[in-house]
Motif scaffolding. Structure first.
Motif, mmCIF file in Angstrom:
data_model
loop_
_atom_site.group_PDB
_atom_site.id
_atom_site.type_symbol
_atom_site.label_atom_id
_atom_site.label_comp_id
_atom_site.label_asym_id
_atom_site.label_seq_id
_atom_site.Cartn_x
_atom_site.Cartn_y
_atom_site.Cartn_z
ATOM 1 N N GLY A 488 0.766 -1.231 0.000
ATOM 2 C CA GLY A 488 0.000 0.000 0.000
ATOM 3 C C GLY A 488 0.797 1.280 0.000
ATOM 4 O O GLY A 488 0.217 2.372 0.006
ATOM 5 N N PHE A 489 2.141 1.213 -0.021
ATOM 6 C CA PHE A 489 2.944 2.435 -0.044
ATOM 7 C C PHE A 489 2.694 3.184 -1.355
ATOM 8 O O PHE A 489 2.736 2.599 -2.440
ATOM 9 C CB PHE A 489 4.434 2.111 0.089
ATOM 10 C CG PHE A 489 5.321 3.332 -0.023
ATOM 11 C CD1 PHE A 489 5.420 4.224 1.015
ATOM 12 C CD2 PHE A 489 6.039 3.575 -1.193
ATOM 13 C CE1 PHE A 489 6.237 5.352 0.922
ATOM 14 C CE2 PHE A 489 6.846 4.678 -1.307
ATOM 15 C CZ PHE A 489 6.953 5.574 -0.246
ATOM 16 N N GLU A 490 2.441 4.477 -1.240
ATOM 17 C CA GLU A 490 2.164 5.291 -2.416
ATOM 18 C C GLU A 490 3.412 6.044 -2.846
ATOM 19 O O GLU A 490 3.955 6.855 -2.100
ATOM 20 C CB GLU A 490 1.036 6.287 -2.110
ATOM 21 C CG GLU A 490 -0.309 5.618 -1.835
ATOM 22 C CD GLU A 490 -1.426 6.619 -1.653
ATOM 23 O OE1 GLU A 490 -1.201 7.829 -1.907
ATOM 24 O OE2 GLU A 490 -2.529 6.207 -1.256
ATOM 25 N N MET A 491 3.849 5.748 -4.066
ATOM 26 C CA MET A 491 5.003 6.430 -4.628
ATOM 27 C C MET A 491 4.637 7.870 -4.951
ATOM 28 O O MET A 491 3.458 8.228 -5.105
ATOM 29 C CB MET A 491 5.457 5.718 -5.899
ATOM 30 C CG MET A 491 5.865 4.272 -5.696
ATOM 31 S SD MET A 491 7.560 4.110 -5.125
ATOM 32 C CE MET A 491 8.458 4.499 -6.633
ATOM 33 N N LYS A 492 5.647 8.707 -5.074
ATOM 34 C CA LYS A 492 5.441 10.099 -5.468
ATOM 35 C C LYS A 492 4.906 10.168 -6.880
ATOM 36 O O LYS A 492 5.391 9.479 -7.787
ATOM 37 C CB LYS A 492 6.774 10.852 -5.360
ATOM 38 C CG LYS A 492 6.688 12.334 -5.709
ATOM 39 C CD LYS A 492 8.062 12.971 -5.572
ATOM 40 C CE LYS A 492 8.036 14.453 -5.929
ATOM 41 N NZ LYS A 492 9.385 15.071 -5.799
ATOM 42 N N ALA A 493 3.897 10.999 -7.072
ATOM 43 C CA ALA A 493 3.315 11.152 -8.399
ATOM 44 C C ALA A 493 4.310 11.798 -9.347
ATOM 45 O O ALA A 493 5.084 12.684 -8.956
ATOM 46 C CB ALA A 493 2.041 11.993 -8.338
ATOM 47 N N ALA A 494 4.339 11.343 -10.581
ATOM 48 C CA ALA A 494 5.245 11.908 -11.581
ATOM 49 C C ALA A 494 4.900 13.368 -11.832
ATOM 50 O O ALA A 494 3.722 13.728 -11.936
ATOM 51 C CB ALA A 494 5.160 11.106 -12.870
#
Length: 495
Positions: A488-494
């Motif tokens: 569930g870790f959310e990466m930084k949005a491009a």
């Protein structure tokens, strides 16, 4: 299995330092030596020099033709365990590797089975392996291996490498290690050994350090150059990203078994993790940290009477800030050098004393002064608040924080024990909100470009292709942390 001696300390270990829980925890340190008499003694000295990289536990494996493989694993400091003659005599031989640990993956509980080096017995003989870094697809690999019949003995991500080696069809141990590491994602600097070989390997990005040294006719592999100094070894060179060296007797063979990639060395090694007397990429770590202070003074000047480091990690940057700004440098905070992890079992009342057990303010120096405090980082902010209160209690007129790294807003998944993102102050607050939270007169961090200039990149950070891994500041991860994303870790949005 090698002859093994493992022990739990009679005192209950507590690994999250109760008086220093607001720093990013060091990863691990690895060290190996071949071609010397009583190699394990050299390894113990090397691990002592690398103690800053892991203070939870340590282990040593050695090999002697008449005694086979032997290992010792202990909780606590190297000096408290591996300086006893009776114990070191159980580790004979001219070939040995060791590891100091601060857990970054797996259980945080006190489990001796998680202490490295790990050992495996293969059809062509035994091998031991010590790993610095973190495998970002370890959960997926573990599930696959268990489904195929592997039985894990630890909760460590590093054990996956041993099981992958066991399932490889390659003909010798170095080739099996290559085969295994091609399945691994993340960061790894590895020191390993067989009965006749010392092996060193870095991941293709070179996230974690590893260097080669020479002592007499023998060879040394180490996380940092400072550990070469303690045994009188000569620095030869860094192991390159993606390189594997196999040392047999006096012969060193080098190969590059992985797909070449642009290196992304961890920039925080320059800021905090490595010892200031080490050399990284041909640069003195001390000089880099001093230059960080110079850049910080240029970017965030302030009128004040004293520049004071938060000891010890803020000292070189404070010196650089003072030299560039012309504001006098002073030891406004004194560190109690004898505050160890085994000092006492802390009661709640003792915990409430917080950093006062470790740091004390030089009142005669501070009273009535406008003070600039220079620290290496702000993580949760709890220690920074306590230090600020101590400075004000001592009569300071103003308190200004200058931080020798950009805001730490993202967790590290490559071998550093980082709090969850929501517990990082910079992940939830702006710089001004952090200043208000810390209740200081001013708060400034070095910019990411300023940090890059300090480590020798004159043009700053190449935004399209960063020269270092700076994910803890930028949120741009060079290797997708697959296990964490699946959780569930959310990466930084491009952008």
């Amino acid at each position: 299995m090698p002859n093994s001696s493992s022990s739990l300390s009679s005192a209950k270990p507590f690994f999250a330092h109760p008086f220093d829980d607001d720093k990013l925890k060091e990863e691990c340190g690895v060290f190996g030596v071949t071609g010397v008499t009583d190699a394990a003694n050299f390894v113990a000295l090397g691990l002592h020099a690398l103690q800053h990289r892991g203070q939870e536990a340590g282990g040593i494996v050695s090999y002697h033709p008449d005694h086979d493989f032997n290992s010792v694993r202990r909780f606590g400091y190297v000096r408290d365990n591996f300086t006893k003659q009776s114990l070191m005599e159980t580790l004979p031989g001219s070939l040995s590797i060791g590891h100091v640990r601060y857990s970054t993956a797996g259980s945080k509980a006190a489990a001796i089975r998680d202490v490295q080096p790990f050992f495996g017995e293969f059809s062509m003989g035994g091998a031991a392996i010590a790993h610095n870094g973190n495998i970002t697809n370890a959960d997926a690999l573990r599930r696959e291996l268990i489904e195929r019949g592997s039985i894990f003995q630890s909760s460590s991500d590093s054990e996956c490498i041993i099981h992958l080696m066991a399932r490889s069809l390659q003909r010798n141990i170095p080739e099996r290690m290559e085969d295994a590491l091609r399945r691994v994602e993340g960061a790894f600097s590895i020191v390993a050994m067989t009965r006749t070989k010392l092996i060193g390997v870095r991941d293709p990005l070179g996230v974690r350090p590893l260097v080669l040294g020479q002592i007499g006719e023998g060879w040394v592999l180490s996380s940092e150059t400072c550990a070469l100094d303690i045994i009188g070894a000569t620095y030869v060179r860094e192991i390159e990203p993606g390189e594997m060296v196999v040392i047999t007797g006096e012969k060193v063979e080098s190969s590059f078994p992985f797909r070449r990639q642009k290196p992304r060395f961890c920039i925080f090694e320059h800021v905090y993790f490595s010892r200031p007397d080490s050399i990284i990429g041909g640069r003195s770590v001390y000089e880099t940290r001093r230059q960080i202070g110079v850049e910080l003074a240029r970017e965030a000047p302030v009128e004040a009477d004293l520049v004071c480091p938060v000891p010890d990690s803020g000292t070189p940057a404070a010196i650089g800030f003072s030299q560039e700004s012309g504001i006098p440098y002073a030891m406004g905070i004194i560190r109690n050098q004898y505050m160890g992890r085994t000092f006492i079992e802390p009661t709640e009342s003792i915990r409430n004393m917080g950093v006062r057990l470790k740091l004390n303010v030089n009142r005669a120096l501070i009273q009535g002064k406008r003070v600039i405090l220079v620290d290496d980082s702000v993580v949760r902010g709890t220690t920074s608040r306590k230090i600020k209160e101590m400075i004000l209690d001592a009569g300071a007129a103003e308190v200004h924080f200058r931080i020798a790294s950009p805001p730490t807003a993202w967790p590290c998944f490559y071998g550093v024990d980082t709090p969850q993102r929501e517990k990082l102050l910079a992940a939830t607050m702006s710089e001004e909100e952090m200043r208000e939270h810390l209740a200081v007169d001013s708060l400034k961090f070095i910019s990411l470009d300023g940090l890059y200039r300090a480590v020798g990149e004159a043009e700053g950070r190449n935004k399209s292709c960063p020269q270092y891994c700076d994910a803890c500041f930028s949120g741009e991860y060079p290797v997708v942390p697959a296990d964490m994303v699946s959780k569930g870790f959310e990466m930084k949005a491009a952008e």
